[in-house]
Motif scaffolding. Structure first.
Motif, PDB file in Angstrom:
ATOM      1  N   LEU A 128       0.854  -1.174   0.000  1.00 34.18           N
ATOM      2  CA  LEU A 128       0.000   0.000   0.000  1.00 34.18           C
ATOM      3  C   LEU A 128       0.884   1.215   0.000  1.00 34.18           C
ATOM      4  O   LEU A 128       1.610   1.451   0.942  1.00 34.18           O
ATOM      5  N   CYS A 129       0.826   1.987  -1.084  1.00 37.30           N
ATOM      6  CA  CYS A 129       1.725   3.115  -1.186  1.00 37.30           C
ATOM      7  C   CYS A 129       1.254   4.051  -2.268  1.00 37.30           C
ATOM      8  O   CYS A 129       0.633   3.620  -3.223  1.00 37.30           O
ATOM      9  N   ILE A 130       1.504   5.354  -2.121  1.00 31.59           N
ATOM     10  CA  ILE A 130       1.130   6.329  -3.152  1.00 31.59           C
ATOM     11  C   ILE A 130       2.024   6.149  -4.360  1.00 31.59           C
ATOM     12  O   ILE A 130       3.215   6.048  -4.244  1.00 31.59           O
ATOM     13  N   SER A 131       1.417   6.152  -5.573  1.00 28.84           N
ATOM     14  CA  SER A 131       2.219   6.000  -6.776  1.00 28.84           C
ATOM     15  C   SER A 131       1.836   7.019  -7.817  1.00 28.84           C
ATOM     16  O   SER A 131       0.709   7.453  -7.889  1.00 28.84           O
ATOM     17  N   VAL A 132       2.821   7.387  -8.627  1.00 29.75           N
ATOM     18  CA  VAL A 132       2.615   8.317  -9.736  1.00 29.75           C
ATOM     19  C   VAL A 132       2.843   7.559 -11.013  1.00 29.75           C
ATOM     20  O   VAL A 132       3.806   6.854 -11.147  1.00 29.75           O
ATOM     21  N   LEU A 165      -3.673   4.253  -5.294  1.00 25.49           N
ATOM     22  CA  LEU A 165      -3.458   2.836  -5.022  1.00 25.49           C
ATOM     23  C   LEU A 165      -2.782   2.178  -6.223  1.00 25.49           C
ATOM     24  O   LEU A 165      -3.104   2.479  -7.375  1.00 25.49           O
ATOM     25  N   LEU A 166      -1.877   1.278  -5.917  1.00 25.84           N
ATOM     26  CA  LEU A 166      -1.138   0.555  -6.953  1.00 25.84           C
ATOM     27  C   LEU A 166      -1.065  -0.906  -6.526  1.00 25.84           C
ATOM     28  O   LEU A 166      -0.416  -1.228  -5.540  1.00 25.84           O
ATOM     29  N   ALA A 167      -1.752  -1.784  -7.265  1.00 26.57           N
ATOM     30  CA  ALA A 167      -1.784  -3.214  -6.954  1.00 26.57           C
ATOM     31  C   ALA A 167      -1.088  -3.981  -8.062  1.00 26.57           C
ATOM     32  O   ALA A 167      -1.281  -3.682  -9.241  1.00 26.57           O
ATOM     33  N   GLY A 168      -0.274  -4.978  -7.667  1.00 24.44           N
ATOM     34  CA  GLY A 168       0.479  -5.693  -8.685  1.00 24.44           C
ATOM     35  C   GLY A 168       0.669  -7.158  -8.374  1.00 24.44           C
ATOM     36  O   GLY A 168       0.241  -7.659  -7.329  1.00 24.44           O
ATOM     37  N   ALA A 169       1.322  -7.849  -9.317  1.00 28.92           N
ATOM     38  CA  ALA A 169       1.591  -9.286  -9.192  1.00 28.92           C
ATOM     39  C   ALA A 169       2.979  -9.586  -9.730  1.00 28.92           C
ATOM     40  O   ALA A 169       3.452  -8.935 -10.664  1.00 28.92           O
ATOM     41  N   ILE A 170       3.627 -10.570  -9.099  1.00 23.68           N
ATOM     42  CA  ILE A 170       4.934 -11.037  -9.566  1.00 23.68           C
ATOM     43  C   ILE A 170       4.732 -12.384 -10.235  1.00 23.68           C
ATOM     44  O   ILE A 170       4.278 -13.337  -9.604  1.00 23.68           O
ATOM     45  N   TRP A 173       0.839  -7.743  -4.653  1.00 23.81           N
ATOM     46  CA  TRP A 173       1.173  -6.613  -3.791  1.00 23.81           C
ATOM     47  C   TRP A 173       0.251  -5.437  -4.085  1.00 23.81           C
ATOM     48  O   TRP A 173      -0.297  -5.317  -5.174  1.00 23.81           O
ATOM     49  N   LEU A 174       0.072  -4.623  -3.054  1.00 28.08           N
ATOM     50  CA  LEU A 174      -0.766  -3.445  -3.156  1.00 28.08           C
ATOM     51  C   LEU A 174      -0.004  -2.269  -2.581  1.00 28.08           C
ATOM     52  O   LEU A 174       0.603  -2.386  -1.523  1.00 28.08           O
ATOM     53  N   ALA A 175      -0.009  -1.124  -3.252  1.00 27.25           N
ATOM     54  CA  ALA A 175       0.681   0.073  -2.786  1.00 27.25           C
ATOM     55  C   ALA A 175      -0.314   1.206  -2.647  1.00 27.25           C
ATOM     56  O   ALA A 175      -1.166   1.379  -3.484  1.00 27.25           O
TER      57      ALA A 175
END
Length: 479
Positions: A13-17, A201-206, A223-225
């Motif tokens: 969980l993190c702010i993303s640009v 919000l930025l959600a991802g997968a590896i 993962w989630l940012a």
């Protein structure tokens, strides 16, 4: 699948640009100009370090509006991350899966996500660079959304059901993923971001080496940012292990970046990670801890309920065969109803097809008959005109033949008379020429006689002189 269940899932969980994305367009890391999706990234700067040629940036559009941004791997057929902003969730959720046409066919004129069934046969190489619904059927995996629909309003919610936002997850893990994201965002993140429109919000997968149907990669981790950049910036990372779906472990953005590709930077300036308020961070972590504690208590309560409900489990085991039998009967009934409807539909289709074929044949016959009559009616004036012209031409030929015959008949006596009239003229005119020729012949005869006589006398003279010279002695020079 067993291998996947033993692999940790990471929520960051993190702010993303993230600069704007374009529909299915492969771009370089330094390329900008995707302004439609810039709003989903704080500072309008995307994560850095995803530089592989099979990384495709997509500005996910629905109803001609950008809804969220995705970085898609055409090699693994799953999204590497989806960037979105928290909105007020819709009350009703309707699942309708979409695909992104330009990933497989960049030359087509479809500029936003569409229903897969609507583009089968019209998009070239559909499924070559992205996963399709058929890749999940019978695989034991669900289409787990990175950008969950439960955190989006109606139009945004519809847009999340695209296969470029889905990764293969087991049913229990998919349920846990959406449950944890919803609780963390709504209970720990939203309350601590004073300006809700600044929560990114930025959600991802590896990806892993495990493939569904040898095509779609099963994530090694998720993962989630999240990041709130105003007025006090903060960022947070969470990790969820796959072998313990109820566990949550927090970590910093930098620690999470080390678990991703080398050189990856998820947020511009780490979203104030170095300067964020310690009190704000502790408050957020305390909220996450309360969520984690609540889940553990809930799990403990569930375990106690399981222990105390042993009798009900035994009863359930006994009742299971009857329930299965009932399910079988219901299934047979449903299939029988489906068969009846299918049979009726087949009969209607065949009868309707025969009727339509008969009507079509009758129509063709009527059209052919009318066409033949029209051609005959049209040809009548043409044939009459042609007959009249032929009659006139025949009359002209008859007149021409009569004139020619008359000329030939008359030319015989006329020629004879002309030749007879010309005979005296030609005879009289020939007399002088004949007399001239006769005079010339007579004169030539006399001249020939004279020449012959002279030549004879000259010969006698020459002979006599020769004899005299031969036999008479020569005298003196005086003689």
């Amino acid at each position: 699948r067993e291998r996947t269940m033993k692999t940790p899932i990471v929520f960051l969980l993190c702010i993303s640009v993230f600069p704007g994305f374009s529909q299915g367009r492969v771009v370089g890391e330094d390329e900008t100009g995707f302004a439609e999706c810039n709003v989903f990234f704080p500072g309008q700067v995307p994560p850095e370090g995803f530089t592989e040629p099979f990384h495709v940036k997509i500005c996910q559009q629905y109803n001609k509006e950008p809804r969220f941004a995705t970085l898609y791997s055409t090699k693994d057929k799953i999204p590497l991350y989806s960037a979105f902003k928290y909105t007020k969730p819709a009350q009703n959720e309707e699942e309708s899966w979409l695909v992104e046409p330009q990933i497989d066919d960049p030359e087509n004129d479809l500029h936003e996500m569409v229903h897969e069934a609507d583009v089968i046969g019209t998009v070239a190489s559909l499924g070559a660079n992205q996963a399709l619904t058929s890749d999940y059927v019978g695989s034991g995996y669900e289409r787990g959304l990175l950008n969950p629909s439960l955190l989006n309003e109606e139009d945004f919610q519809m847009a999340t059901y695209t296969l470029t936002n889905a990764v293969p997850l087991s049913p229990s893990l998919s349920k846990s993923w959406h449950r944890d994201i919803g609780r963390v965002v709504e209970q720990a993140l939203v309350p601590h971001c004073s300006k809700k429109d600044h929560l990114y919000l930025l959600a991802g997968a590896i990806p892993s080496s495990v493939r569904v149907k040898s095509k779609v990669s099963v994530p090694e981790s998720l993962w989630l940012a999240a990041c709130c950049d105003a007025p006090e910036g903060w960022s947070l990372g969470l990790v969820k292990k796959m072998n313990d779906e109820n566990s949550l472990a927090d970590l910093t953005v930098g620690e999470l970046e080390k678990q991703l590709l080398a050189g990856v930077h998820l947020f511009k300036g780490s979203c104030g990670e170095d300067n964020q308020s310690q009190e704000k961070t502790e408050a957020i972590l305390q909220a996450v801890s309360q969520i984690r504690t609540g889940e553990q208590v809930e799990t403990s309560d569930n375990q106690e309920a399981k222990d105390s409900g042993l009798v009900r489990k035994v009863a359930g085991i006994i009742a299971t065969p009857f329930i299965k039998l009932l399910e079988l009967l219901i299934y047979v009934f449903v299939e029988l109803v489906k068969f009846v409807f299918y049979f009726l539909w087949l009969v209607i289709k065949r009868v309707g097809g025969a009727v339509l074929d008969g009507v079509y044949s009758l129509w063709n016959g009527v059209v052919s008959y009318l066409k033949a009559i029209s051609m005959v009616l049209i040809s009548i004036p043409y044939d009459v005109g042609r007959v009249i012209v032929n009659i006139f031409l025949g009359f002209v030929e008859i007149v021409q033949d009569v004139a020619s015959l008359t000329y030939r008949i008359l030319s015989i006596p006329v020629g004879f008379v002309l030749h007879l009239a010309a005979f005296p003229y030609h005879s009289i005119c020939a007399i002088p020429s004949v007399l001239k020729d006769m005079a010339t012949g007579i004169g030539g005869t006399f001249s020939l006689v004279i020449d012959a006589t002279a030549a004879l006398l000259h010969g006698f003279y020459y002979l006599a002189g020769h004899i005299v010279k031969r036999f008479v002695p020569k005298g003196s020079s005086d003689d």
